[in-house]
Design a protein around this motif. Sequence first.
Motif, PDB file in Angstrom:
ATOM      1  N   LYS A 145       2.225   1.723  -3.337  1.00 38.41           N
ATOM      2  CA  LYS A 145       1.155   2.197  -4.218  1.00 38.41           C
ATOM      3  C   LYS A 145       0.936   3.691  -4.044  1.00 38.41           C
ATOM      4  N   ARG A 146       0.945   4.146  -2.786  1.00 32.78           N
ATOM      5  CA  ARG A 146       0.765   5.576  -2.527  1.00 32.78           C
ATOM      6  C   ARG A 146       1.906   6.381  -3.115  1.00 32.78           C
ATOM      7  N   LYS A 182      -3.119   9.017   2.617  1.00 27.29           N
ATOM      8  CA  LYS A 182      -2.255   8.666   3.742  1.00 27.29           C
ATOM      9  C   LYS A 182      -0.851   9.270   3.647  1.00 27.29           C
ATOM     10  N   GLU A 224     -11.427   2.820   6.383  1.00 30.08           N
ATOM     11  CA  GLU A 224     -10.919   1.727   7.195  1.00 30.08           C
ATOM     12  C   GLU A 224     -11.569   1.770   8.580  1.00 30.08           C
ATOM     13  N   LEU A 230       0.823  -1.205   0.000  1.00 25.51           N
ATOM     14  CA  LEU A 230       0.000   0.000   0.000  1.00 25.51           C
ATOM     15  C   LEU A 230       0.859   1.257   0.000  1.00 25.51           C
ATOM     16  N   ASP A 231       1.970   1.214   0.779  1.00 24.30           N
ATOM     17  CA  ASP A 231       2.856   2.369   0.823  1.00 24.30           C
ATOM     18  C   ASP A 231       3.512   2.597  -0.532  1.00 24.30           C
ATOM     19  N   TRP A 266      -7.284   7.027  -3.993  1.00 18.60           N
ATOM     20  CA  TRP A 266      -7.758   7.077  -2.606  1.00 18.60           C
ATOM     21  C   TRP A 266      -6.626   6.820  -1.601  1.00 18.60           C
ATOM     22  N   GLU A 267      -5.711   5.915  -1.918  1.00 19.66           N
ATOM     23  CA  GLU A 267      -4.632   5.581  -0.987  1.00 19.66           C
ATOM     24  C   GLU A 267      -3.703   6.767  -0.704  1.00 19.66           C
ATOM     25  N   THR A 268      -3.655   7.742  -1.600  1.00 19.79           N
ATOM     26  CA  THR A 268      -2.735   8.867  -1.398  1.00 19.79           C
ATOM     27  C   THR A 268      -3.190   9.794  -0.276  1.00 19.79           C
TER      28      THR A 268
END
Length: 284
Positions: free
Chosen positions: A47-48, A177, A266, A44-45, A173-175
């Motif tokens: 990916k961000r 974070k 989440e 995920l990191d 969406w993951e960005t």
Amino acid sequence: MGSKSQKITNTTAHSQQQNTNTTMAELNKEMAALTVQMAEMKVLDAKRTMHVLDMPPVALVREFERLACTLFGRTVYASAKEKRRRLHEVFGTNSIVIAKLWEMIEASHNGVIPYAGAKKEHLLWGLHLLKDYGTERNQTTALHRGGGEKAYRNWCWIFIGEIAALEEKVIVWETRKLGDVGHDCLAAVDTVDFPFQQIKIPDPKRPGKKKINKALFSKKMNGPGLRYEIGTSIMTSRYVWISGPYPPGDWNDLMIFRRGLIDMLEDGERLEADDIYVGEAPKY
């Protein structure tokens, strides 16, 4: 007596060994689960981070800046600030973003724009149409260009389509974070209404007649429109979510939120929003 004591000792040792084995098995299971969790977090990191866009080449930025100035008929400015302001007025953004758009469109087609005769100025035409959305005659006059209105229209919509196709690469969406320090609230959400043409629908009370479609009515604009839900990162101000369009007369903000974004949160995560979302407070 000694034999019985030895038997008890052996039983106790065996029981302790079983407990130790059980504890080790549980510990190994927890470690395996933690390893999987850490691997997922790394994915995920990555990916961000992957979606943090690089700056375009300086030469490309300058090329678009010169081309833009030529299109609206003025190449000399009193200051760089005035030039940037003029670019925003005509194209809705700056030369860095324009250059990045061109670079991303090329990259999405393996480095070659797949339209015969495509030029960089055609991207500028599309951006100008998005910014001003006037008549084709006025649009072509504003850009000081000759040629037919049909060619202008075709190229505008080709590149507007290319820009729209970049959505999933830009709005991720993951960005939300990026830059997070452990907060439970990472993004802000609200809806925005955009003007839209009125589309009349059949009137069941008057066969053969039509009536105004009230579903398109936007109280914010006091006229027809379309509603989009927009989410931005609190830490970086990046756009991280978009959903729509919705007819504003039928869909309020909370209904739209419950339709999609609520399922993206989440456990324990919340959003910054206005009072209409109070129906989901304090959980979200």
